[in-house]
Design a protein around this motif. Sequence first.
Motif, short mmCIF file in Angstrom:
data_model
loop_
_atom_site.label_atom_id
_atom_site.label_comp_id
_atom_site.label_asym_id
_atom_site.label_seq_id
_atom_site.Cartn_x
_atom_site.Cartn_y
_atom_site.Cartn_z
N ASN A 68 0.81 -1.22 0.00
CA ASN A 68 0.00 0.00 0.00
C ASN A 68 0.85 1.27 0.00
O ASN A 68 0.49 2.28 -0.59
CB ASN A 68 -0.93 0.04 1.22
CG ASN A 68 -1.96 -1.08 1.21
OD1 ASN A 68 -2.10 -1.82 0.23
ND2 ASN A 68 -2.70 -1.19 2.30
N TYR A 69 1.98 1.21 0.69
CA TYR A 69 2.82 2.39 0.87
C TYR A 69 3.50 2.84 -0.42
O TYR A 69 3.97 3.99 -0.51
CB TYR A 69 3.90 2.12 1.93
CG TYR A 69 5.01 1.20 1.44
CD1 TYR A 69 6.20 1.71 0.92
CD2 TYR A 69 4.84 -0.19 1.46
CE1 TYR A 69 7.20 0.87 0.45
CE2 TYR A 69 5.84 -1.03 1.00
CZ TYR A 69 7.00 -0.51 0.49
OH TYR A 69 7.98 -1.34 0.02
N LEU A 70 3.58 1.97 -1.41
CA LEU A 70 4.31 2.31 -2.62
C LEU A 70 3.67 3.48 -3.36
O LEU A 70 4.36 4.31 -3.95
CB LEU A 70 4.40 1.09 -3.55
CG LEU A 70 5.29 -0.05 -3.06
CD1 LEU A 70 5.20 -1.24 -4.01
CD2 LEU A 70 6.73 0.41 -2.90
N HIS A 71 2.33 3.54 -3.32
CA HIS A 71 1.60 4.63 -3.98
C HIS A 71 0.40 4.97 -3.11
O HIS A 71 -0.73 4.54 -3.39
CB HIS A 71 1.15 4.21 -5.39
CG HIS A 71 2.28 3.80 -6.28
ND1 HIS A 71 3.11 4.71 -6.89
CD2 HIS A 71 2.74 2.57 -6.62
CE1 HIS A 71 4.03 4.06 -7.59
NE2 HIS A 71 3.83 2.76 -7.44
N PRO A 72 0.62 5.72 -2.05
CA PRO A 72 -0.46 6.04 -1.11
C PRO A 72 -1.68 6.64 -1.81
O PRO A 72 -1.56 7.53 -2.65
CB PRO A 72 0.18 7.06 -0.17
CG PRO A 72 1.65 6.73 -0.21
CD PRO A 72 1.90 6.33 -1.63
N GLY A 73 -2.84 6.11 -1.46
CA GLY A 73 -4.07 6.60 -2.06
C GLY A 73 -4.37 6.06 -3.44
O GLY A 73 -5.41 6.37 -4.02
N GLU A 74 -3.47 5.23 -3.98
CA GLU A 74 -3.65 4.66 -5.31
C GLU A 74 -3.74 3.13 -5.26
O GLU A 74 -4.26 2.52 -6.20
CB GLU A 74 -2.48 5.05 -6.23
CG GLU A 74 -2.27 6.54 -6.40
CD GLU A 74 -3.25 7.16 -7.38
OE1 GLU A 74 -4.05 6.42 -7.99
OE2 GLU A 74 -3.21 8.40 -7.53
N VAL A 75 -3.23 2.53 -4.19
CA VAL A 75 -3.28 1.08 -4.03
C VAL A 75 -4.49 0.75 -3.15
O VAL A 75 -4.52 1.09 -1.97
CB VAL A 75 -1.99 0.53 -3.41
CG1 VAL A 75 -2.07 -0.99 -3.26
CG2 VAL A 75 -0.78 0.92 -4.25
N LEU A 76 -5.48 0.10 -3.74
CA LEU A 76 -6.72 -0.19 -3.03
C LEU A 76 -6.47 -1.03 -1.79
O LEU A 76 -7.00 -0.75 -0.71
CB LEU A 76 -7.71 -0.90 -3.96
CG LEU A 76 -9.03 -1.35 -3.36
CD1 LEU A 76 -9.84 -0.16 -2.85
CD2 LEU A 76 -9.83 -2.16 -4.38
N PHE B 55 -2.44 4.19 4.45
CA PHE B 55 -2.22 4.50 3.04
C PHE B 55 -3.42 4.20 2.15
O PHE B 55 -3.51 4.70 1.02
CB PHE B 55 -0.99 3.75 2.52
CG PHE B 55 0.27 4.09 3.26
CD1 PHE B 55 0.81 5.37 3.20
CD2 PHE B 55 0.91 3.13 4.04
CE1 PHE B 55 1.98 5.69 3.91
CE2 PHE B 55 2.07 3.45 4.75
CZ PHE B 55 2.60 4.72 4.68
N ASN B 56 -4.34 3.37 2.62
CA ASN B 56 -5.52 3.03 1.79
C ASN B 56 -6.84 3.20 2.53
O ASN B 56 -7.90 2.86 2.01
CB ASN B 56 -5.42 1.61 1.25
CG ASN B 56 -5.61 0.54 2.32
OD1 ASN B 56 -5.32 0.76 3.50
ND2 ASN B 56 -6.08 -0.63 1.93
N ALA B 57 -6.77 3.73 3.76
CA ALA B 57 -7.98 3.83 4.59
C ALA B 57 -9.10 4.60 3.90
O ALA B 57 -10.28 4.25 4.03
CB ALA B 57 -7.64 4.47 5.94
#
Length: 331
Positions: free
Chosen positions: A240-248, A290-292
């Motif tokens: 999730n941390y690789l692209h915060p807000g982009e990885v579901l 990061f995905n909440a």
Amino acid sequence: MTLMKTFLGASAALALTAGSVAADPAILFDLGGKFDKSFNESAYNGAQRWADETGGSYAEVEIQSDAQREQAIRRFAESGANPIVMAGFSWATPLAEVAADYPDTKFAIIDMVVEAPNVRSVVFNEHEGSYLVGMMAAMASETGTVSFIGGMDIPLIRKFACGYAEGAKAVNPDATVIANMAGTTPAAWNDPVKGSELTLAQISQGSDVVFAAAGGTGVGVLQTAADEDILSIGVDANQNYLHPGEVLTSMMKRVDNAVYEAMSQGEDLEVGFNVMGVANEGVGYALDEFNAELVTDEMKAAVDAAAAEIASGSLSVHDYTSDESCPALSF
């Protein structure tokens, strides 16, 4: 002192440093290296957690080719490492050849079964975790089309794909699920450019959520998904941390727990067949800061309810490796 292994020259001769401590555990990573941000890195995290908590040390090696596998196992066994943990199904053939030669050494292999009296075989119900993230993909999709990109086209990766498709269609029976594999050789695990190309092709077909189960190739999938503003789903480790807000989310395959447990048991490693699934927290989905904002309460409730049903046995997810069929997806 940690025993490190170094491959030298084209012949990849294995060199052992002096001063090693007998009976330290060892871990052999698969192709792609221990910092692949996926399978191998999860294995590394488990080994490092064991070392951090116990103050112990472990031996390790990152191979560069399949030809190095048997030699690596033998050198570790001869050095006194115990247990020896192997990350990846490709270690199975050399381990089956070598195990009997070192009856006093315990071995653990992840993702394959090797029947020997001194081997612990750890396999995962990847289809169960993939089902859960497939549900999430279908609930998040605005186009009704979601997709999957695998690494090497083998039954294990089709197991991911089929579970994912089944989960998506459980939420939306009319969903379209696209699936592609990066290749048919081990190089398919470490080709982010190919991952990017496949992602772009799937986007052109309407996919707005893509799940990658492709090792290092998946890094290219997640990057391209973020660049093109669609959602992605990571695998094995929490990506999730690789692209915060982009990885579901990430389909967590707790390879780290398998390695940690094996090292913790040490020379008393319990051998035999070991399965890790939803019921014993061997697989699941990742939820963090990061995905909440991407995971709605409705989504979480639905997926958690399905996980409880899988754990209780009231919901059975099709396992591709049991009969090599995939009712929810055509390859």
